[in-house]
Design an enzyme around this catalytic site. Structure first.
Site, short mmCIF file in Angstrom:
data_model
loop_
_atom_site.label_atom_id
_atom_site.label_comp_id
_atom_site.label_asym_id
_atom_site.label_seq_id
_atom_site.Cartn_x
_atom_site.Cartn_y
_atom_site.Cartn_z
NE ARG A 67 -2.96 -0.26 3.29
CZ ARG A 67 -3.23 -1.35 4.02
NH1 ARG A 67 -3.94 -2.34 3.51
NH2 ARG A 67 -2.82 -1.45 5.26
CE1 TYR A 120 -13.38 20.39 -5.88
CE2 TYR A 120 -13.13 18.79 -4.10
CZ TYR A 120 -13.35 19.08 -5.44
OH TYR A 120 -13.53 18.05 -6.31
CG ASP A 192 -7.66 22.71 -1.56
OD1 ASP A 192 -6.80 22.82 -2.47
OD2 ASP A 192 -8.74 22.12 -1.72
CE LYS A 217 -8.85 19.70 -10.03
NZ LYS A 217 -9.31 20.23 -8.76
C1 PLP Z 1 -10.11 19.45 -7.79
C2 PLP Z 1 -9.99 19.98 -6.45
C3 PLP Z 1 -9.91 19.14 -5.35
C4 PLP Z 1 -10.11 17.64 -5.44
O1 PLP Z 1 -9.21 16.96 -6.23
P1 PLP Z 1 -9.59 15.56 -6.88
O2 PLP Z 1 -8.29 14.96 -7.26
O3 PLP Z 1 -10.48 15.86 -8.06
O4 PLP Z 1 -10.31 14.76 -5.83
C5 PLP Z 1 -9.74 19.70 -4.11
N1 PLP Z 1 -9.62 21.04 -3.95
C6 PLP Z 1 -9.70 21.87 -4.99
C7 PLP Z 1 -9.55 23.33 -4.76
C8 PLP Z 1 -9.89 21.38 -6.27
O5 PLP Z 1 -9.99 22.24 -7.28
#
Ligand code: PLP
Length: 401
Positions: A67, A120, A192, A217
């Site tokens: 894991r 988010y 975040d 992203k």
């Molecule tokens: C896309 C996004 C997430 C989540 O990411 P995933 O990989 O799609 O789960 C969290 N925070 C923000 C600001 C985002 O734009």
């Protein structure tokens, strides 16, 4: 020959992280590390296994089972630490899973959290449907003025969770001031950092203890996988995160880790180009009377531009615009775009549009519904001239209905 990377710049280190180790027998190595897939890890001796278990129990970085992965995933952990300026990284199968794993690792029944109102969207669902059931309460607060934080701290408040710039309207927060106030009240600070991805914004440098982000992203940047990371500034929360990450069974595939390390080699170039393309598109949008507002902190008319200039180290291709269109016109506008695909997410190489429901916009305390349409645009690596022409033709079609 091993190179001392400690005195090298980030671009150099990102280019060299995840390179293969030389095979001592053949004295050869591929340039890039191979993908090491495995379900478990096998040990030469019982003593070696016991040593690895003891290291893991102390919170050290050690592999005792598939894991956690082997070198392919370690390389990506190093990439995230490099980008964010952190000490330790724990990988997760998506950005959202990084967020939930990190929070679950730090809270207990009866705790209270403060959360900035522009986070988010799914974080609200997590708070309202999961944390609430566990007896953890979360207040969503407009933290544009840092001192507002103090009004919401209770005896059982343990942490501050925020996102800057915020989802949707890309509003900046005074993270250094908020972190200082939070630390004075013994709260941990988690940010975040999907928007900044360690290149355009670095929460750990600005006072946060933990940065959580979606490699989905800009870090991977090619819209072909989901991955997340929890990056810790120092040892303080390592034990808690090590335990939570283990007990929740969080794991990522070696293939996804390898692809993300590959994507990270070009993140600086891509983000810089997309930030530049976004400003070119904004210059054209400004000329369109139907475009009422443009939210993009690197844009000099953005209300948070000064804070962006002070705290950010770059920008990206993301912007939110408000349009004086009817819902019918907005639908035609969105459908008529040729280069923009309709969809969530962003951070890849391509243009995307998301027509935002006003219910989501209302989560932001400052936002006022004046009947305008809201759209989030992600500007990709396409030629800005082509992108601008596309926006113009779609607007023309929308105005003719
Ligand atoms: C896309 C996004 C997430 C989540 O990411 P995933 O990989 O799609 O789960 C969290 N925070 C923000 C600001 C985002 O734009």
């Amino acid at each position: 020959m091993s190179i001392d990377f400690s005195n090298k710049k980030r671009s150099t280190r990102l280019a060299h992280l995840g390179m293969a180790v030389c095979d001592e027998q053949t004295i050869l190595a591929p340039v890039s590390m191979p993908v090491v897939r495995t379900s478990t890890v096998v040990f030469n001796t019982v003593e070696a296994l016991h040593e690895a278990e003891a290291q893991k129990a102390r919170g050290e970085r050690a592999t005792v089972y598939g894991r956690y992965g082997l070198c392919t995933r370690n390389a990506l952990e190093d990439v995230f630490c490099e980008l964010e300026g952190g000490e330790r990284c724990f990988l997760a199968p998506s950005g959202l899973s990084a967020i939930t794993t990190a929070i679950l690792s730090l809270v207990k029944h009866g705790d209270h959290l403060i959360c900035s109102d522009g986070v988010y969207g799914p974080v609200r669902i997590f708070a309202q449907r999961i944390l609430h059931k566990m007896g953890v309460e979360v207040d969503f607060v407009d933290l544009t003025k840092p001192e507002v934080l103090l009004q919401h701290i209770k005896p059982n408040t343990v942490g501050l969770y925020l996102e800057a710039p915020s989802s949707l309207f890309l509003r900046m927060l005074d993270l250094p001031a908020l972190s200082k106030l939070a630390h004075e009240h013994n709260l941990w600070v988690m940010a975040d950092n999907c928007w900044g991805s360690g290149v355009a914004y670095r929460p750990l440098d600005l006072g946060a203890d933990i940065s959580v982000l979606a490699g989905t992203k800009y870090v991977n940047g090619h819209s072909d996988l989901l991955i997340g990371a929890i990056v810790l500034k120092d040892e303080t929360h390592v034990q808690a995160m090590n335990t939570g990450h283990y007990a929740l069974g969080v794991s990522v595939s070696a293939d996804d880790a390898w692809l993300t390390t590959r994507g990270a080699r070009t993140i600086e170039l891509r983000m810089k180009q997309q930030a530049q393309n976004a400003l070119e598109v904004i210059a054209a949008l400004e000329q369109m009377p139907e475009v009422l507002t443009i939210y993009h902190p690197a844009y000099e008319k953005d209300p948070d531009h000064a804070l962006w200039k002070r705290d950010a180290t770059g920008s990206n291709g993301l912007m939110t615009i408000e349009l004086a269109l009817t819902p019918e016109q907005m639908c035609v506008f969105t459908n008529s775009l040729e280069l923009f695909s309709i969809g969530f997410s962003w951070g890849g190489y391509e243009c995307l549009i998301q027509w935002v429901e006003t219910e989501a916009a209302k989560n932001h305390a400052f936002w006022q519904d004046r009947g305008q349409q809201v759209a989030r645009l992600h500007i990709g690596l396409e030629s800005p001239q082509d992108v601008i022409a596309d926006l113009k033709q779609a607007l023309q079609k929308a105005l003719s209905v």
